[in-house]
Design a protein around this motif. Structure first.
Motif, mmCIF file in Angstrom:
data_model
loop_
_atom_site.group_PDB
_atom_site.id
_atom_site.type_symbol
_atom_site.label_atom_id
_atom_site.label_comp_id
_atom_site.label_asym_id
_atom_site.label_seq_id
_atom_site.Cartn_x
_atom_site.Cartn_y
_atom_site.Cartn_z
ATOM 1 N N VAL A 1 0.834 -1.206 0.000
ATOM 2 C CA VAL A 1 0.000 0.000 0.000
ATOM 3 C C VAL A 1 0.868 1.256 0.000
ATOM 4 O O VAL A 1 0.603 2.220 -0.724
ATOM 5 N N ILE A 2 1.921 1.248 0.807
ATOM 6 C CA ILE A 2 2.829 2.400 0.872
ATOM 7 C C ILE A 2 3.542 2.591 -0.463
ATOM 8 O O ILE A 2 3.659 3.721 -0.970
ATOM 9 N N LEU A 3 4.019 1.505 -1.062
ATOM 10 C CA LEU A 3 4.704 1.606 -2.349
ATOM 11 C C LEU A 3 3.761 2.120 -3.426
ATOM 12 O O LEU A 3 4.137 2.962 -4.249
ATOM 13 N N LYS A 4 2.527 1.645 -3.395
ATOM 14 C CA LYS A 4 1.540 2.092 -4.383
ATOM 15 C C LYS A 4 1.263 3.590 -4.216
ATOM 16 O O LYS A 4 1.147 4.329 -5.204
ATOM 17 N N ASP A 5 1.201 4.037 -2.972
ATOM 18 C CA ASP A 5 0.970 5.460 -2.711
ATOM 19 C C ASP A 5 2.169 6.294 -3.153
ATOM 20 O O ASP A 5 2.015 7.405 -3.679
ATOM 21 N N PHE A 6 3.374 5.766 -2.945
ATOM 22 C CA PHE A 6 4.570 6.468 -3.397
ATOM 23 C C PHE A 6 4.550 6.629 -4.912
ATOM 24 O O PHE A 6 4.837 7.709 -5.439
ATOM 25 N N LEU A 7 4.198 5.570 -5.625
ATOM 26 C CA LEU A 7 4.138 5.624 -7.084
ATOM 27 C C LEU A 7 3.096 6.645 -7.540
ATOM 28 O O LEU A 7 3.322 7.406 -8.484
ATOM 29 N N ARG A 8 1.962 6.665 -6.846
ATOM 30 C CA ARG A 8 0.888 7.604 -7.202
ATOM 31 C C ARG A 8 1.322 9.045 -6.971
ATOM 32 O O ARG A 8 0.844 9.968 -7.660
ATOM 33 N N SER A 9 2.240 9.263 -6.036
ATOM 34 C CA SER A 9 2.636 10.630 -5.674
ATOM 35 C C SER A 9 3.731 11.206 -6.564
ATOM 36 O O SER A 9 4.026 12.398 -6.480
ATOM 37 N N ILE A 10 4.353 10.378 -7.408
ATOM 38 C CA ILE A 10 5.430 10.879 -8.269
ATOM 39 C C ILE A 10 4.856 11.888 -9.256
ATOM 40 O O ILE A 10 3.921 11.567 -9.998
ATOM 41 N N PRO A 11 5.366 13.107 -9.290
ATOM 42 C CA PRO A 11 4.859 14.105 -10.238
ATOM 43 C C PRO A 11 4.961 13.592 -11.678
ATOM 44 O O PRO A 11 5.995 13.064 -12.085
ATOM 45 N N ALA A 12 3.880 13.699 -12.425
ATOM 46 C CA ALA A 12 3.810 13.250 -13.824
ATOM 47 C C ALA A 12 3.888 11.735 -13.973
ATOM 48 O O ALA A 12 4.023 11.233 -15.093
ATOM 49 N N LYS A 13 3.804 10.998 -12.876
ATOM 50 C CA LYS A 13 3.750 9.540 -12.864
ATOM 51 C C LYS A 13 5.074 8.904 -13.295
ATOM 52 O O LYS A 13 5.912 9.523 -13.938
ATOM 53 N N LEU A 14 5.228 7.627 -12.941
ATOM 54 C CA LEU A 14 6.476 6.910 -13.227
ATOM 55 C C LEU A 14 6.717 6.771 -14.733
ATOM 56 O O LEU A 14 7.842 6.897 -15.214
ATOM 57 N N LEU A 15 5.651 6.523 -15.506
ATOM 58 C CA LEU A 15 5.791 6.343 -16.944
ATOM 59 C C LEU A 15 5.693 7.660 -17.714
ATOM 60 O O LEU A 15 5.790 7.652 -18.947
ATOM 61 N N VAL A 16 5.493 8.768 -17.016
ATOM 62 C CA VAL A 16 5.505 10.138 -17.545
ATOM 63 C C VAL A 16 4.302 10.427 -18.448
ATOM 64 O O VAL A 16 4.187 9.872 -19.547
ATOM 65 N N THR A 17 3.451 11.298 -17.985
ATOM 66 C CA THR A 17 2.222 11.627 -18.706
ATOM 67 C C THR A 17 2.482 12.127 -20.130
ATOM 68 O O THR A 17 1.712 11.832 -21.043
ATOM 69 N N ASP A 18 3.572 12.865 -20.323
ATOM 70 C CA ASP A 18 3.863 13.388 -21.663
ATOM 71 C C ASP A 18 4.218 12.289 -22.660
ATOM 72 O O ASP A 18 4.227 12.529 -23.874
ATOM 73 N N LEU A 19 4.496 11.087 -22.168
ATOM 74 C CA LEU A 19 4.800 9.957 -23.046
ATOM 75 C C LEU A 19 3.588 9.046 -23.239
ATOM 76 O O LEU A 19 3.704 7.974 -23.854
ATOM 77 N N TYR A 20 2.431 9.474 -22.747
ATOM 78 C CA TYR A 20 1.227 8.637 -22.812
ATOM 79 C C TYR A 20 0.940 8.171 -24.238
ATOM 80 O O TYR A 20 0.730 6.977 -24.489
ATOM 81 N N GLU A 21 0.929 9.107 -25.178
ATOM 82 C CA GLU A 21 0.615 8.751 -26.565
ATOM 83 C C GLU A 21 1.665 7.809 -27.144
ATOM 84 O O GLU A 21 1.346 6.929 -27.953
ATOM 85 N N ASP A 22 2.918 7.971 -26.743
ATOM 86 C CA ASP A 22 3.977 7.081 -27.209
ATOM 87 C C ASP A 22 3.750 5.650 -26.728
ATOM 88 O O ASP A 22 3.916 4.685 -27.485
ATOM 89 N N TRP A 23 3.394 5.515 -25.443
ATOM 90 C CA TRP A 23 3.116 4.190 -24.890
ATOM 91 C C TRP A 23 1.937 3.545 -25.614
ATOM 92 O O TRP A 23 1.974 2.360 -25.966
ATOM 93 N N MET A 24 0.884 4.338 -25.839
ATOM 94 C CA MET A 24 -0.310 3.807 -26.485
ATOM 95 C C MET A 24 -0.020 3.407 -27.935
ATOM 96 O O MET A 24 -0.509 2.391 -28.428
ATOM 97 N N ALA A 25 0.775 4.219 -28.632
ATOM 98 C CA ALA A 25 1.129 3.912 -30.022
ATOM 99 C C ALA A 25 1.921 2.611 -30.102
ATOM 100 O O ALA A 25 1.722 1.800 -31.031
ATOM 101 N N ALA A 26 2.796 2.393 -29.144
ATOM 102 C CA ALA A 26 3.586 1.159 -29.125
ATOM 103 C C ALA A 26 2.690 -0.061 -28.987
ATOM 104 O O ALA A 26 2.930 -1.112 -29.601
#
Length: 249
Positions: A101-126
């Protein structure tokens, strides 16, 4: 016995010389900070994150519903606050469900997320590529665009989740279950707050499919880095648990 890569702990000189800050390895808060700002001078992950990954690698496979089941709200708040103040905690002695639970909360708190929101379309395209091989190659290329600290934690996290998924007979958590619980904490589109509910549900489903694929194929995506990890054969995994969803705590 030492834990197999990538879960052997690496204690940074900073953490060793400053026991008062052994919880985070630095003087700043642990949650809600850019990941790079929390890493050691040698690029190592924050000490408590290393310790949580190590503990979950050991206990996660035998903990039913890990990352899905909730932990005590009081224990969660107390441990989170303690870690956020940089105080030392023997994380190896904490319940696996609480650490998840703590690790999940830490991941949720990372600004712009671990996989980076600006790369969302790149991930989806892949993920739109027709073959598994093409998906793997495209995902590998997108991963290389991540900040170094994000890429390091992603590799460690995926190795852990694959290890838990390969032991689904005891954890009752397949790659799909784990993706449902963790996916929304790892990636979202830049305009998430503006999306209507139906669109957000569609996004969540796409992210979950991506994360499940990353978990199942992390050894192919990160061939050199994953070569030394010790994971049993997936074999026959039990059917996904009914209604497996991510808890908010």
């Amino acid at each position: 016995m030492g834990l197999p890569w990538p879960f052997a702990l690496r204690r940074t000189p900073a953490a060793a010389q400053a026991p008062g800050q052994a919880g985070s390895g630095c003087g700043r808060a642990l949650f809600g900070q850019p990941l790079a700002a929390l890493c050691g001078e040698d690029g190592s992950l924050p000490q408590p994150i290393q310790e949580m990954l190590a503990a979950l690698h050991k206990e996660g496979p035998s903990t039913e519903g890990v990352f899905r089941r909730a932990a005590s709200g009081t224990q969660f708040r107390e441990l989170r606050e303690t870690l956020d103040h940089g105080a030392h905690v023997d994380l190896g002695s904490q319940p696996a469900l609480l650490l998840a639970v703590i690790l999940k909360d830490f991941l949720r708190s990372i600004p712009a997320k671990l996989l980076v929101t600006d790369l969302y379309e790149d991930w989806m395209a892949a993920m739109q590529k027709s073959s598994k091989e093409e998906k793997v190659e495209e995902l590998k290329a997108v991963a290389e665009k991540l900040p170094g600290a994000n890429l390091l934690l992603l590799k460690r996290l995926l190795a852990l989740l694959q290890h838990i998924g390969h032991n689904a007979s005891s954890s009752r958590m397949t790659a799909s279950n784990l993706a449902i619980c963790l996916g929304p904490n790892l990636l979202s589109p830049p305009n998430e707050d503006l999306l209507p509910l139906e669109a957000m549900l569609a996004v969540t489903e796409k992210v979950n499919v991506l994360v499940a694929f990353l978990i199942e194929n992390c050894g192919d995506i990160f061939v050199e880095e994953m070569a030394g990890r010790s994971c049993p054969s997936a074999g026959e995994l039990p059917a996904p648990m009914d209604g497996a969803t991510g808890d908010r705590i």
